[in-house]
Design a protein around this motif. Sequence first.
Motif, short mmCIF file in Angstrom:
data_model
loop_
_atom_site.label_atom_id
_atom_site.label_comp_id
_atom_site.label_asym_id
_atom_site.label_seq_id
_atom_site.Cartn_x
_atom_site.Cartn_y
_atom_site.Cartn_z
N ALA A 233 0.81 -1.23 0.00
CA ALA A 233 0.00 0.00 0.00
C ALA A 233 0.83 1.27 0.00
O ALA A 233 0.42 2.30 -0.54
CB ALA A 233 -0.95 0.00 1.20
N GLY A 234 2.01 1.24 0.61
CA GLY A 234 2.82 2.46 0.71
C GLY A 234 2.04 3.57 1.40
O GLY A 234 1.34 3.32 2.39
N ALA A 235 2.15 4.78 0.87
CA ALA A 235 1.42 5.91 1.47
C ALA A 235 -0.02 5.99 1.00
O ALA A 235 -0.75 6.91 1.34
CB ALA A 235 2.16 7.21 1.18
N GLY A 236 -0.43 5.02 0.17
CA GLY A 236 -1.86 4.80 -0.05
C GLY A 236 -2.55 5.47 -1.22
O GLY A 236 -3.76 5.61 -1.21
N GLY A 237 -1.81 5.86 -2.26
CA GLY A 237 -2.45 6.47 -3.43
C GLY A 237 -3.59 5.61 -3.98
O GLY A 237 -4.71 6.09 -4.20
#
Length: 404
Positions: A233-237
């Motif tokens: 997901a990372g920072a969720g873009g």
Amino acid sequence: MRLHRNLCFATIDGLTQIFNEGQYADKVIQQLLKRDKRWGSRDRAFVAETTYDIVRWKRLYAEIADVKEPFNRDNLWRMFAVWATLKGIKLPDWKYFDNTPSRKIKGRFDELSKIRKIKESLPDWLDELGEKELGNDIWTKEISALNEQADVILRVNTLKTTKEKLQGELFDLGIETEFLKNYPNALKLKERANVFSTEAFKNGLFEVQDASSQLVADFLDIKPGMRVVDTCAGAGGKTLHLASLMENKGQIIALDIYANKLKELKRRAKRNGAHNIEPRHIDSTKVIKKLYDKADRVLIDAPCSGTGVLRRNPDAKWKLEASFLEKIKQTQQDILQQYSRMVKPGGKLVYATCSVLPSENQKQVDKFLTSESGKGFTFVKDKKVLAHESGFDGFYMALLEKKK
């Protein structure tokens, strides 16, 4: 255009950090823009765009200026002089520009522009790899498109507003946008502007997200009420896009190995009004095993070479190494093998990358489907997005279904 000393000095300082200290261009530019409170938007745009330009064309400008790495400040001023001359900007009477051979610069540019790896400013190995994987014609068109400045694309947060309302709100602020055919939630800025300072951004009405990236969540074929796992997901873009498509109904489990990225996702989700996201840090294999056979949909937005997003990360060309590419392909396959087990029978999985290289894309999917873990899946469809055809970032996405 008149060159201003303090703006040019800021650019040279930034290039020193990027080229000689290995710092990331976006982080360096972020810091540079805070350097002088008196700078207006045009001053900041000059520093950002000039720095990115010289990073993008590093090899070409260095060859024309006849300088080699590591670049000292005199070398960087010579490269700056090449940039200005090719842009048709009159050089001021500063000592840094003494004896700049303007006519010779233009002649060298014409001569070197016949050699693709120099014209497009690429390391030899990357140019050879691109040609090997995509063929000479497609790679020539693709790398040229990947060297153009990226447009600013917004993704409208449909949990809070509509495309039409947001367009009107931005228009009132003097920011003109246009709709993009086949991208239902996208608005493209007609001219670059600092959208992050607007109330519309602060209130979570949109995110900045390239049009190609916006295709991925749609490709997952999700419906409100489902249980969806975004595995990288990372920072969720893309997580935030999934939340808006699900109308805040159901559950999105956002996984990542980096806890700090999930913290940023939490902050963004709050601003977006996305309440159905549950971040989970992958600190052991237990986190994944608990979800085996539990998800209706799984998104694997896999780590990759990033060759499809060179327009917005031009320094990646110089940071990327052939050895990293081999490692990342192994990682991609490991992730596919492990994370695919979270899909329940009858559920679907999307494997996606922001790479244009088939070895990271369809070849990884083919390899997975012939493996023990992949035998339980059927291939539904895939989409290859190339920058020279779409005008946006290069992307790949494949949809697979788990047999019942």
